[in-house]
Scaffold this motif. Sequence first.
Motif, mmCIF file in Angstrom:
data_model
loop_
_atom_site.group_PDB
_atom_site.id
_atom_site.type_symbol
_atom_site.label_atom_id
_atom_site.label_comp_id
_atom_site.label_asym_id
_atom_site.label_seq_id
_atom_site.Cartn_x
_atom_site.Cartn_y
_atom_site.Cartn_z
ATOM 1 N N ASP A 1 0.882 -1.160 0.040
ATOM 2 C CA ASP A 1 0.015 -0.172 0.002
ATOM 3 C C ASP A 1 0.879 1.217 0.001
ATOM 4 O O ASP A 1 0.458 2.283 0.516
ATOM 5 C CB ASP A 1 -0.889 -0.073 1.317
ATOM 6 N N PHE A 2 2.108 1.165 -0.374
ATOM 7 C CA PHE A 2 2.721 2.350 -0.656
ATOM 8 C C PHE A 2 4.170 2.072 -1.561
ATOM 9 O O PHE A 2 4.587 0.912 -1.646
ATOM 10 C CB PHE A 2 3.691 2.711 0.652
ATOM 11 N N GLY A 3 4.313 3.054 -2.482
ATOM 12 C CA GLY A 3 5.427 2.804 -3.473
ATOM 13 C C GLY A 3 4.689 2.273 -4.692
ATOM 14 O O GLY A 3 3.835 2.910 -5.083
ATOM 15 N N THR A 4 5.625 1.382 -5.351
ATOM 16 C CA THR A 4 5.074 0.821 -6.638
ATOM 17 C C THR A 4 3.623 0.300 -6.708
ATOM 18 O O THR A 4 3.393 -0.580 -5.611
ATOM 19 C CB THR A 4 6.113 -0.533 -7.147
ATOM 20 N N GLY A 5 2.871 0.838 -7.432
ATOM 21 C CA GLY A 5 1.160 0.518 -7.393
ATOM 22 C C GLY A 5 0.601 1.378 -6.832
ATOM 23 O O GLY A 5 -0.618 0.966 -6.551
ATOM 24 N N ALA A 6 1.244 2.328 -5.981
ATOM 25 C CA ALA A 6 0.625 2.950 -4.855
ATOM 26 C C ALA A 6 0.780 4.378 -4.794
ATOM 27 O O ALA A 6 1.330 5.146 -3.637
ATOM 28 C CB ALA A 6 0.769 2.545 -3.384
ATOM 29 N N GLY A 7 0.830 5.009 -6.079
ATOM 30 C CA GLY A 7 1.422 6.325 -6.031
ATOM 31 C C GLY A 7 0.569 7.563 -5.758
ATOM 32 O O GLY A 7 0.841 8.667 -5.595
ATOM 33 N N PHE A 8 -0.805 7.264 -5.216
ATOM 34 C CA PHE A 8 -1.700 8.084 -4.539
ATOM 35 C C PHE A 8 -1.891 9.335 -5.277
ATOM 36 O O PHE A 8 -2.560 10.085 -4.781
ATOM 37 C CB PHE A 8 -1.309 8.418 -3.015
ATOM 38 N N TYR A 9 -1.754 9.315 -6.515
ATOM 39 C CA TYR A 9 -2.060 10.605 -7.547
ATOM 40 C C TYR A 9 -1.555 11.968 -6.695
ATOM 41 O O TYR A 9 -2.469 12.674 -7.187
ATOM 42 C CB TYR A 9 -3.729 10.390 -7.898
ATOM 43 N N LEU A 10 -0.659 11.892 -6.571
ATOM 44 C CA LEU A 10 -0.081 13.247 -5.979
ATOM 45 C C LEU A 10 1.273 13.644 -6.506
ATOM 46 O O LEU A 10 1.758 12.851 -7.153
ATOM 47 C CB LEU A 10 0.011 13.225 -4.475
ATOM 48 N N ASN A 11 1.788 14.924 -6.302
ATOM 49 C CA ASN A 11 3.285 15.070 -6.566
ATOM 50 C C ASN A 11 3.993 15.086 -5.216
ATOM 51 O O ASN A 11 3.721 15.908 -4.286
ATOM 52 C CB ASN A 11 3.276 16.451 -7.041
ATOM 53 N N ALA A 12 5.009 14.089 -5.165
ATOM 54 C CA ALA A 12 5.677 13.964 -4.070
ATOM 55 C C ALA A 12 6.691 15.350 -3.942
ATOM 56 O O ALA A 12 7.199 15.843 -4.949
ATOM 57 C CB ALA A 12 6.508 12.653 -4.151
ATOM 58 N N THR A 13 6.912 15.608 -2.441
ATOM 59 C CA THR A 13 7.604 16.587 -2.325
ATOM 60 C C THR A 13 8.711 16.358 -1.276
ATOM 61 O O THR A 13 9.676 16.999 -1.169
ATOM 62 C CB THR A 13 6.784 17.899 -1.368
ATOM 63 N N HIS A 14 8.816 15.072 -0.721
ATOM 64 C CA HIS A 14 9.857 14.617 0.006
ATOM 65 C C HIS A 14 10.855 14.147 -0.968
ATOM 66 O O HIS A 14 10.795 13.741 -2.047
ATOM 67 C CB HIS A 14 9.358 13.079 0.699
ATOM 68 N N PRO A 15 12.197 14.520 -0.661
ATOM 69 C CA PRO A 15 13.381 14.469 -1.431
ATOM 70 C C PRO A 15 13.611 12.977 -2.231
ATOM 71 O O PRO A 15 13.921 12.975 -3.196
ATOM 72 C CB PRO A 15 14.504 14.953 -0.828
ATOM 73 N N LYS A 16 13.146 12.258 -1.353
ATOM 74 C CA LYS A 16 13.257 10.564 -1.377
ATOM 75 C C LYS A 16 12.632 10.270 -2.825
ATOM 76 O O LYS A 16 12.876 9.606 -3.615
ATOM 77 C CB LYS A 16 13.119 9.809 -0.584
ATOM 78 N N TYR A 17 11.173 10.981 -2.934
ATOM 79 C CA TYR A 17 10.300 10.367 -3.985
ATOM 80 C C TYR A 17 9.982 11.583 -5.093
ATOM 81 O O TYR A 17 9.345 11.288 -6.114
ATOM 82 C CB TYR A 17 9.025 10.077 -3.228
ATOM 83 N N ALA A 18 10.458 12.718 -5.020
ATOM 84 C CA ALA A 18 10.142 13.861 -5.617
ATOM 85 C C ALA A 18 10.387 13.757 -6.993
ATOM 86 O O ALA A 18 9.696 14.563 -8.068
ATOM 87 C CB ALA A 18 10.442 15.350 -5.134
ATOM 88 N N SER A 19 11.424 13.201 -7.624
ATOM 89 C CA SER A 19 11.850 12.989 -8.822
ATOM 90 C C SER A 19 11.046 12.089 -9.526
ATOM 91 O O SER A 19 10.951 12.189 -10.965
ATOM 92 C CB SER A 19 13.327 12.477 -9.010
ATOM 93 N N HIS A 20 10.083 11.154 -9.036
ATOM 94 C CA HIS A 20 9.591 10.075 -9.828
ATOM 95 C C HIS A 20 8.233 9.876 -9.378
ATOM 96 O O HIS A 20 7.330 9.821 -10.506
ATOM 97 C CB HIS A 20 10.411 8.776 -9.703
ATOM 98 N N TYR A 21 7.642 10.243 -8.259
ATOM 99 C CA TYR A 21 6.360 10.094 -7.920
ATOM 100 C C TYR A 21 5.386 11.409 -8.228
ATOM 101 O O TYR A 21 5.220 12.318 -7.099
ATOM 102 C CB TYR A 21 6.140 9.605 -6.497
ATOM 103 N N ASN A 22 5.156 11.728 -9.046
ATOM 104 C CA ASN A 22 4.320 12.894 -9.554
ATOM 105 C C ASN A 22 3.417 12.630 -10.381
ATOM 106 O O ASN A 22 3.146 12.843 -11.632
ATOM 107 C CB ASN A 22 5.360 13.796 -10.377
ATOM 108 N N MET A 23 2.578 11.505 -9.663
ATOM 109 C CA MET A 23 1.018 11.072 -10.840
ATOM 110 C C MET A 23 0.216 12.340 -11.005
ATOM 111 O O MET A 23 -0.359 12.341 -11.923
ATOM 112 C CB MET A 23 0.571 9.868 -9.846
ATOM 113 N N TYR A 24 0.122 13.122 -10.081
ATOM 114 C CA TYR A 24 -0.872 14.379 -10.276
ATOM 115 C C TYR A 24 -0.362 15.110 -11.473
ATOM 116 O O TYR A 24 -1.408 15.152 -12.696
ATOM 117 C CB TYR A 24 -0.973 15.257 -9.179
#
Length: 290
Positions: free
Chosen positions: A101-124
């Motif tokens: 329920d977090f990470g791959t398959g679980a992007g939650f349709y947001l734009n990540a702002t935590h540096p760890k995820y901000a480069s890739h997790y931008n589903m919004y």
Amino acid sequence: MTTLEKVSANKCFEGELTKYKFKSAALGGLSANFNLFLPPNASPSTKVPVLIYLAGLTCTEDNGAQKGSFLGPASSQGIALLFPDTSPRGAGIEGEDVDWDFGTGAGFYLNATHPKYASHYNMYTHITLELPQVIEAAGNIPIDWNRQSIFGHSMGGHGALTMYLSTQKQYRSASAFAPVSNPVNCPWGQKAFTGYLQGGIAEAKAIYDATELISKSKDPVHILVDFGTADTFYKQGQLLPENFLKAARDSNYDEFQVRVRSQDGYDHSYFFISTFASDHIHFHANFLKA
């Protein structure tokens, strides 16, 4: 220039379902897949409206296309269907594949702002901006981007409602099957927001929570929500549709603007979704074809 690559195509309901992939700038240069159904009336001289379907946790771009029972009703209504993926794939971030329920398959349709995820997790951005731009730039796909609506299931229902309420009418209507309606107050949402967002719950509350957004909305809306009373996740307090409904009524939205229906005995599965798929397609057709 981003180039679409056709992966496969299948004729169905006299239209065609095509899978594409491309290098996504929004997802940090990773390859992104999506499915696109074009109804039989779509042609170079006839652009058709589009309905975007956002799938739930652990799903891909295939679940809604293959199991949702959307294609037949969409074909008869002359509406295209766009099925994006639910997250970036292959980012290689430490910990992104530990939990379902977090990470791959679980992007939650947001734009990540935590540096760890901000480069890739931008589903919004991927859903609201990148996909329409990339598909339109292809030049040979007859979609009228002035007529968009959006719907989804579970985590995807959360995405559909929040994108609809936050984009100032990019979409003409929104609907959801068993949406995560008040994620700042449920375990799934709290886990996602504290992981993806530098500002955690406080940041999410202002942007990514449908209940919070509807409570502040003043614009006319067209929203339909269905959930099942036998849904395990509903019983566990993950979905909270009553909170969304109360916030809508407190903001003076009546049942013609925001309709939330409890469906007796239905669960969280695609059996539930497919039962009410035609209702949702026809709901959106009222606005997409106007």
